[in-house]
Design an enzyme around this catalytic site. Structure first.
Site, PDB file in Angstrom:
ATOM      1  N   GLY A 208      -8.334 -14.101   1.483  1.00  0.00           N
ATOM      2  CA  GLY A 208      -6.868 -14.029   1.441  1.00  0.00           C
ATOM      3  C   GLY A 208      -6.390 -12.651   1.844  1.00  0.00           C
ATOM      4  O   GLY A 208      -7.149 -11.862   2.420  1.00  0.00           O
ATOM      5  N   ASN A 209      -5.134 -12.351   1.572  1.00  0.00           N
ATOM      6  CA  ASN A 209      -4.616 -11.006   1.834  1.00  0.00           C
ATOM      7  C   ASN A 209      -3.573 -10.666   0.781  1.00  0.00           C
ATOM      8  O   ASN A 209      -3.230 -11.495  -0.066  1.00  0.00           O
ATOM      9  CB  ASN A 209      -4.062 -10.896   3.258  1.00  0.00           C
ATOM     10  CG  ASN A 209      -2.947 -11.877   3.510  1.00  0.00           C
ATOM     11  OD1 ASN A 209      -1.885 -11.794   2.903  1.00  0.00           O
ATOM     12  ND2 ASN A 209      -3.172 -12.847   4.398  1.00  0.00           N
ATOM     13  N   TYR A 210      -3.050  -9.438   0.829  1.00  0.00           N
ATOM     14  CA  TYR A 210      -2.188  -8.936  -0.245  1.00  0.00           C
ATOM     15  C   TYR A 210      -0.718  -9.319  -0.103  1.00  0.00           C
ATOM     16  O   TYR A 210       0.115  -8.821  -0.850  1.00  0.00           O
ATOM     17  CB  TYR A 210      -2.287  -7.412  -0.313  1.00  0.00           C
ATOM     18  CG  TYR A 210      -3.616  -6.903  -0.835  1.00  0.00           C
ATOM     19  CD1 TYR A 210      -4.047  -7.240  -2.114  1.00  0.00           C
ATOM     20  CD2 TYR A 210      -4.428  -6.096  -0.051  1.00  0.00           C
ATOM     21  CE1 TYR A 210      -5.257  -6.783  -2.594  1.00  0.00           C
ATOM     22  CE2 TYR A 210      -5.640  -5.626  -0.526  1.00  0.00           C
ATOM     23  CZ  TYR A 210      -6.050  -5.966  -1.806  1.00  0.00           C
ATOM     24  OH  TYR A 210      -7.242  -5.515  -2.286  1.00  0.00           O
TER      25      TYR A 210
END
Ligand code: CTP
Length: 395
Positions: A208-210
């Site tokens: 995923g990412n932030y």
């Protein structure tokens, strides 16, 4: 634009309250209905009789009428209003609004208000630049309330600096633009994407990412406040939407996001692609949890479809706004992305700009079109969203 509009004017205990009857008079001349509410201390600076005379409505201040004990229904007042403008807004009232205090009629009405809220701070320069005041202002902006920025000049204390309430004439102009913008996308349907995507590795792990989703959610809200119907396709985030004109489709992966976007794209007038889509996904998802049996683990990744580029290829009448997150050679990359993905505009974020990007409440962006690049200052994401919507209207 203001004719027939119902304006609730909250007045606090600040010397700038002496300008309130003039402000009411200007609004009345434009054809608005104006209902004034005073905090208890506002009486020291302006009289209810003056305000009632110019507004042609009784001026309210207490929860109940002293003569017969009947209730000034703050819920009904809030429902009545098309906008609530608090001018002057004292440091004390800003603090109470930011923390949900509710010890006078103005504050109870504020807590009940679902309409757009504007606030015009007025105070001495040191009070204005105190970290608590600045934090409270930011908090109110994060609630979607609009700051009417104070001016700089001579203050009642004899000092000179920032803290003068915005002039009534300017506030009237601000309200006119608000009502103009509020109708500018009537009958239009926009698609917005927001948040990250999660690409599953096995039943308990993902790539995923932030991305928090805040920028996309703020854009969806701002579009809806301008009269548009919005379909918001969001990756995983805990954010909630309250505007009734926003339909939210929650997805997890890039492939699901693509499918949701393709299903609505033919019917919309435009799309804002604020989502941080994962560029790659694991080639296969393990059906069971992967055990740590070997010293090394290699996950084979395959490229995800570029949703923005696909929509760009399919576009007929739609306007397309993409985002670009860059760390180097930012403007050049953004220009190339706009052309490659057939977008009308790119909102460029640079991770080199302090306060920009993921997981922040602020953003500093650059608006890139075929006509060049416009840079905007560091602003709360809600304010950036409003500027983007203004640009969309002019597109
Ligand atoms: N985007 C998309 N689908 C993808 C990747 C990106 O729709 N698979 C969209 C994003 O929503 C954004 C724009 O493309 O509006 C640019 O995203 P960004 O991550 O900055 O660029 P990429 O195209 O992924 O290119 P790179 O990561 O190489 O910079």
């Amino acid at each position: 634009m203001i004719r027939g509009k119902r304006i609730l004017l909250g007045i606090c205990g600040s010397i700038a309250a002496y300008k309130a009857p003039h402000f009411v008079r200007l609004l009345k001349k434009e054809g608005a209905e104006v209902q004034c509410i005073l905090t208890p201390d506002a009486h020291l600076f302006v009289t209810p009789t003056s305000l009632a005379t110019v507004s042609q409505l009784p001026c309210l201040s207490e929860f109940t009428h002293s003569e017969d004990g009947t209730w000034n229904n703050h819920v009904a007042l809030a429902e009545w209003a098309d906008v609530f403008i608090i001018a002057p807004a004292s440091a004390n009232t800003l603090a109470k609004m930011a923390t949900g205090r509710c010890d006078n009629l103005l504050l109870a009405t504020y807590l009940s208000a679902k309409c757009p809220v504007f606030f015009a701070p007025a105070m001495d320069l040191d009070m204005y630049r105190h970290p608590t005041t600045l934090t409270n202002i930011q908090t109110l902006q994060s609630f979607g309330n609009t700051l009417l920025e104070p001016g700089t000049g001579f203050l009642a204390s004899g000092l000179e600096g920032k803290g003068r309430m915005m002039e009534p004439e300017e506030m009237v102009e601000g309200l006119k633009s608000h009502f103009e913008l509020a109708q500018s996308l009537n009958g239009k349907h926009w698609l917005v994407t927001a948040g990250p995507t999660y690409e599953n590795i096995d039943p308990v792990r993902f790539i995923g990412n932030y991305s928090s989703g805040k920028m996309g959610f703020a854009i969806a809200e701002a579009l809806a406040h301008s009269g548009a119907t919005v379909t918001l396709v969001s990756g995983p985030t805990s954010l909630q939407i309250h505007h009734p004109n926003i339909q939210i489709l929650r997805v997890t992966s890039a492939l699901q996001m693509l499918e949701a976007c393709l299903s609505v794209f033919p019917h919309v007038h435009g799309v804002v692609k604020a989502a941080a889509v994962a560029d790659y996904r694991p080639e296969t998802m393990a059906t069971e949890k992967i055990k740590k049996s070997s010293e090394e683990l290699t996950i084979q990744l395959v490229k995800n479809p570029d949703i923005l580029a696909i929509l760009g290829q399919q576009k007929t009448h739609q306007k397309i706004i993409g985002f670009a997150l860059e760390t180097n050679n930012e403007l050049e990359h953004a220009k190339q992305k706009r052309l490659k993905k057939n977008a009308d505009a790119i909102v460029l974020n640079s991770l080199n700009d302090e306060g920009a990007g993921f997981q922040t409440d602020t953003n500093r962006v650059h608006w890139v079109t075929e006509n060049g690049c416009e840079s905007w200052p560091l602003l709360p994401k809600e304010e950036v969203a409003k500027l983007i919507v203004q640009k969309i209207v002019s597109l």
